[in-house]
Scaffold this motif. Structure first.
Motif, mmCIF file in Angstrom:
data_model
loop_
_atom_site.group_PDB
_atom_site.id
_atom_site.type_symbol
_atom_site.label_atom_id
_atom_site.label_comp_id
_atom_site.label_asym_id
_atom_site.label_seq_id
_atom_site.Cartn_x
_atom_site.Cartn_y
_atom_site.Cartn_z
ATOM 1 N N ARG A 162 37.945 0.010 -74.182
ATOM 2 C CA ARG A 162 36.509 0.034 -74.596
ATOM 3 C C ARG A 162 36.030 1.172 -75.646
ATOM 4 O O ARG A 162 35.105 0.714 -76.345
ATOM 5 C CB ARG A 162 35.815 0.238 -73.015
ATOM 6 N N ARG A 163 36.921 2.258 -75.492
ATOM 7 C CA ARG A 163 36.433 3.232 -76.554
ATOM 8 C C ARG A 163 37.044 2.646 -77.954
ATOM 9 O O ARG A 163 36.373 2.793 -78.774
ATOM 10 C CB ARG A 163 37.197 4.435 -76.308
ATOM 11 N N ILE A 164 38.255 1.999 -77.822
ATOM 12 C CA ILE A 164 38.534 1.280 -79.480
ATOM 13 C C ILE A 164 37.395 0.315 -79.680
ATOM 14 O O ILE A 164 37.090 0.372 -80.980
ATOM 15 C CB ILE A 164 39.860 0.578 -79.249
ATOM 16 N N ASN A 165 37.167 -0.533 -78.979
ATOM 17 C CA ASN A 165 35.873 -1.565 -79.150
ATOM 18 C C ASN A 165 34.790 -0.827 -79.786
ATOM 19 O O ASN A 165 34.139 -1.223 -80.796
ATOM 20 C CB ASN A 165 35.477 -2.163 -77.810
ATOM 21 N N ALA A 166 34.139 0.392 -78.879
ATOM 22 C CA ALA A 166 33.019 1.063 -79.538
ATOM 23 C C ALA A 166 33.257 1.865 -80.844
ATOM 24 O O ALA A 166 32.400 1.400 -81.539
ATOM 25 C CB ALA A 166 32.616 2.062 -78.444
ATOM 26 N N HIS A 167 34.205 2.266 -81.036
ATOM 27 C CA HIS A 167 34.669 2.930 -82.170
ATOM 28 C C HIS A 167 34.751 2.072 -83.494
ATOM 29 O O HIS A 167 34.062 2.036 -84.243
ATOM 30 C CB HIS A 167 36.079 3.503 -82.182
ATOM 31 N N GLU A 168 35.222 0.686 -83.343
ATOM 32 C CA GLU A 168 35.304 -0.532 -84.243
ATOM 33 C C GLU A 168 33.846 -0.940 -84.601
ATOM 34 O O GLU A 168 33.505 -1.270 -85.728
ATOM 35 C CB GLU A 168 36.109 -1.390 -83.997
ATOM 36 N N MET A 169 33.015 -0.965 -83.426
ATOM 37 C CA MET A 169 31.778 -1.270 -83.793
ATOM 38 C C MET A 169 30.849 -0.444 -84.406
ATOM 39 O O MET A 169 29.932 -0.638 -85.205
ATOM 40 C CB MET A 169 30.936 -1.780 -82.384
ATOM 41 N N ARG A 226 31.575 -5.171 -86.610
ATOM 42 C CA ARG A 226 33.111 -4.576 -86.564
ATOM 43 C C ARG A 226 33.721 -4.537 -87.802
ATOM 44 O O ARG A 226 33.738 -5.101 -88.529
ATOM 45 C CB ARG A 226 33.663 -5.261 -85.300
ATOM 46 N N VAL A 227 34.577 -3.403 -87.714
ATOM 47 C CA VAL A 227 35.599 -3.013 -88.574
ATOM 48 C C VAL A 227 36.720 -2.827 -88.002
ATOM 49 O O VAL A 227 36.848 -1.947 -87.224
ATOM 50 C CB VAL A 227 35.170 -2.229 -89.715
ATOM 51 N N LYS A 228 37.956 -3.618 -87.916
ATOM 52 C CA LYS A 228 38.982 -3.289 -87.296
ATOM 53 C C LYS A 228 39.867 -2.158 -87.709
ATOM 54 O O LYS A 228 40.042 -1.697 -88.613
ATOM 55 C CB LYS A 228 40.005 -4.455 -87.343
ATOM 56 N N VAL A 229 40.321 -1.436 -86.771
ATOM 57 C CA VAL A 229 41.572 -0.368 -87.028
ATOM 58 C C VAL A 229 42.798 -0.864 -86.992
ATOM 59 O O VAL A 229 43.115 -1.611 -86.152
ATOM 60 C CB VAL A 229 41.171 0.753 -85.816
ATOM 61 N N VAL A 230 43.532 -0.491 -87.992
ATOM 62 C CA VAL A 230 44.862 -1.286 -87.986
ATOM 63 C C VAL A 230 45.908 -0.477 -87.472
ATOM 64 O O VAL A 230 46.688 -0.870 -86.925
ATOM 65 C CB VAL A 230 45.109 -1.574 -89.587
ATOM 66 N N ASP A 231 45.833 1.049 -87.857
ATOM 67 C CA ASP A 231 47.090 1.993 -87.679
ATOM 68 C C ASP A 231 47.368 2.133 -86.107
ATOM 69 O O ASP A 231 46.263 2.432 -85.366
ATOM 70 C CB ASP A 231 46.588 3.046 -88.201
ATOM 71 N N ARG A 232 48.380 1.842 -85.710
ATOM 72 C CA ARG A 232 48.636 2.133 -84.102
ATOM 73 C C ARG A 232 48.227 3.286 -83.775
ATOM 74 O O ARG A 232 47.742 3.627 -82.761
ATOM 75 C CB ARG A 232 50.114 1.621 -83.855
ATOM 76 N N ALA A 233 48.845 4.646 -84.343
ATOM 77 C CA ALA A 233 48.395 5.924 -84.098
ATOM 78 C C ALA A 233 46.912 6.183 -84.059
ATOM 79 O O ALA A 233 46.581 6.880 -83.051
ATOM 80 C CB ALA A 233 49.322 6.712 -84.934
ATOM 81 N N GLU A 234 46.301 5.442 -84.820
ATOM 82 C CA GLU A 234 44.635 5.795 -84.880
ATOM 83 C C GLU A 234 44.087 5.098 -83.424
ATOM 84 O O GLU A 234 43.416 5.522 -82.872
ATOM 85 C CB GLU A 234 44.171 5.350 -86.211
ATOM 86 N N LEU A 235 44.671 3.815 -83.162
ATOM 87 C CA LEU A 235 44.094 3.033 -82.207
ATOM 88 C C LEU A 235 44.529 4.017 -80.683
ATOM 89 O O LEU A 235 43.754 3.853 -79.926
ATOM 90 C CB LEU A 235 44.799 1.767 -82.332
ATOM 91 N N THR A 263 44.803 7.336 -80.549
ATOM 92 C CA THR A 263 44.149 8.513 -80.494
ATOM 93 C C THR A 263 42.727 8.082 -80.076
ATOM 94 O O THR A 263 42.125 8.804 -79.336
ATOM 95 C CB THR A 263 44.073 8.971 -82.136
ATOM 96 N N VAL A 264 41.957 7.109 -80.816
ATOM 97 C CA VAL A 264 40.595 6.528 -80.243
ATOM 98 C C VAL A 264 40.617 6.097 -78.686
ATOM 99 O O VAL A 264 39.745 6.635 -78.127
ATOM 100 C CB VAL A 264 40.218 5.361 -81.206
ATOM 101 N N ALA A 265 41.705 5.361 -78.059
ATOM 102 C CA ALA A 265 41.791 5.101 -77.069
ATOM 103 C C ALA A 265 41.612 6.323 -75.898
ATOM 104 O O ALA A 265 41.352 6.480 -74.705
ATOM 105 C CB ALA A 265 42.946 4.313 -76.555
ATOM 106 N N ARG A 266 42.245 7.698 -76.437
ATOM 107 C CA ARG A 266 42.592 8.665 -75.710
ATOM 108 C C ARG A 266 41.259 9.683 -75.576
ATOM 109 O O ARG A 266 41.065 10.561 -74.827
ATOM 110 C CB ARG A 266 43.629 9.623 -75.918
ATOM 111 N N GLU A 267 40.273 9.441 -76.619
ATOM 112 C CA GLU A 267 39.125 10.183 -76.887
ATOM 113 C C GLU A 267 38.338 10.337 -75.504
ATOM 114 O O GLU A 267 37.989 9.076 -75.036
ATOM 115 C CB GLU A 267 38.435 9.739 -78.160
ATOM 116 N N SER A 268 37.659 11.142 -75.269
ATOM 117 C CA SER A 268 36.764 11.376 -74.163
ATOM 118 C C SER A 268 35.520 10.657 -74.395
ATOM 119 O O SER A 268 35.173 10.455 -75.707
ATOM 120 C CB SER A 268 36.560 12.620 -73.871
ATOM 121 N N CYS A 269 34.927 9.866 -73.475
ATOM 122 C CA CYS A 269 33.681 9.066 -73.600
ATOM 123 C C CYS A 269 32.607 9.982 -74.012
ATOM 124 O O CYS A 269 32.470 10.959 -73.820
ATOM 125 C CB CYS A 269 33.326 8.434 -72.445
#
Length: 449
Positions: free
Chosen positions: A415-422, A432-441, A443-449
């Motif tokens: 959900r954090r990745i989704n919100a970030h891409e939107m 939306r703009v897709k994030v491509v890089d696995r490491a970036e995905l 990192t975004v997934a671990r970010e606090s809400c």
């Protein structure tokens, strides 16, 4: 007190999610976890569909609604066979369902197919869909290209090759894909089908979309519009075939337009060789003729086409899942109604499969739903006989992955990745703009809400 059923599903694409949904609807107390090798869920809906298909968003929304109910857990960025092996899964789950799909290209055995400049369609699709495991650049350096195949994937590839980058700038394509398309030298795309118009596997909607671009002229040779008795029977029997043929006939008789890019649809042309020495310099086809029942035979009439790249879109193929039997000819796991069978044709207790790796890469979402239901019915019928996993604590698998050092994504992480891409899309007036890089995905997934 009976223990709740614990099931691991390998693959979080539509087939896996529909299977999980059927399970918890039938057994509300079931504990179902989905394991996905990519950080993001949804499989080929996210990484296998052209970005200019907005109707696919409806499928994503339906899948998200299933996951958002909170009955299922997602473990993304976890690769079956390497991060976690089958015997390790069986320590935590009563049953395992393989739903790994099909993301490889089926081979085409003709001379020259391995030359530089010859590509599988799946690899190109992964590039323009922002798959994290493929190169960030694509060599669009040929003016004329060939696409081999007469299905929807061939049309997607052809359309993405023919369209301008600016036409696609309103979609979710990531910046590297936009730059690649903006530098493309392609002016003419040739799509080749070895059979006739009535045997094409395009859907009418996919076909008509080719003609919606203000920059791309669709060209059909009237000489390719041929029918035999088998073709006419197919047209009469199926409304979809009738619509496809009608569209192709209309395009074949219309006056040529002046759009700058051309997309040529060729029928009754079978590829027999990719030409070139150090790289692709052409394609050789053989003219075919209908035999009366909708099949074709070669005529011996050869033609060389001066293309600089070749894309084969002749079907997807599943990869062999570790520690399980695999039919390399069909690209499927041997099974009976979703129950995985060993080399002697005997059922492997507690092991099931669903989706394309079960039945092959055919059918649409409706087929996937029915397929998932069949597998779940088999699993539930076997439930009284299933050997129960020794470690039943739902937190145990999280501890296992953490101890192994696997940085996994969960549903809140997605959900954090989704919100970030939107949010990235909002900056450029896109959804939306897709994030491509696995490491970036990750990192975004671990970010606090």
């Amino acid at each position: 007190m009976a223990h709740p059923l614990r099931v691991a599903i390998i693959g979080a694409g539509p087939a896996g999610i529909y299977t999980a949904d059927n399970l918890v609807k039938s057994r509300p107390d079931a504990q179902v976890d989905l394991f996905e090798r990519l950080p993001a869920p949804f499989g080929l809906v996210r990484y296998g569909v052209a970005p200019d298909h907005p109707r696919i968003k409806g499928i994503v929304q339906a899948l998200e609604q299933i996951m958002a109910r909170g009955q299922l857990r997602l473990f993304g960025n976890v690769a079956y066979g390497t991060d976690i092996k089958l015997d390790e899964l069986r320590a935590y789950y009563d049953a395992v369902v393989l739903s790994t799909g099909a993301d490889q290209d089926r081979a085409l055995d003709i001379p020259g197919i391995e030359l530089p400049g010859s590509f599988g369609a799946a690899d190109f699709v992964s590039w323009y869909d922002g798959h994290p495991d493929v190169p960030r650049t694509w060599p669009l350096d040929a003016t004329q290209v060939a696409v081999l195949g007469a299905g929807n994937v061939a049309l997607d590839v052809a359309r993405m090759l023919a369209k301008t980058a600016d036409e696609l700038s309103s979609t979710e394509i990531p910046p590297n894909v936009y730059r690649g398309l903006a530098s493309s030298a392609v002016t003419d795309v040739h799509v080749f089908g070895r059979r006739g118009p009535a045997q094409a596997k395009f859907t009418p909607l996919e076909l008509r979309e080719l003609d919606h671009s203000p920059n791309v002229e669709v060209v059909v040779d009237p000489a390719d519009i041929e029918f035999d008795a088998g073709s006419l029977a197919e047209i009469r029997a199926h409304r979809q075939t009738e619509l496809v043929v009608k569209t192709l006939q209309e395009w074949a008789i219309r006056e040529p337009g002046d759009r700058p890019y051309k997309l040529h649809l060729h029928f009754l042309q079978a590829p027999v060789a990719v030409l070139g020495t150090d790289r692709v310099s052409g394609l050789r086809t053989e003219r075919t003729e209908l035999t009366g029942d909708g099949t074709v035979r070669g005529t011996g009439e050869l033609r060389d086409w001066p293309v600089g790249q070749v894309y084969r879109a002749v079907g997807y193929l599943s990869s062999h899942a570790a520690d399980l039997p695999f039919d390399h000819r069909t690209g499927t796991i041997p099974n009976q109604a979703g129950r995985i069978l060993d080399l002697d044709g005997e059922q492997i207790p507690g092991m099931y499969t669903t989706g394309w790796i079960k039945r092959g890469p055919v059918g649409l979402i409706g087929h996937t739903k029915g397929d998932a239901l069949e597998t779940v019915q088999s699993l539930l019928a076997d439930e009284p006989l299933l050997a129960r996993a020794p470690n039943r604590d739902p937190a145990a698998i999280e501890e296992f992955l953490s101890q192994r050092g696997i940085s996994y994504t969960d549903w809140p992480g997605w959900r954090r990745i989704n919100a970030h891409e939107m949010a990235l899309g909002e900056r450029t007036n896109r959804e939306r703009v897709k994030v491509v890089d696995r490491a970036e995905l990750l990192t975004v997934a671990r970010e606090s809400c």
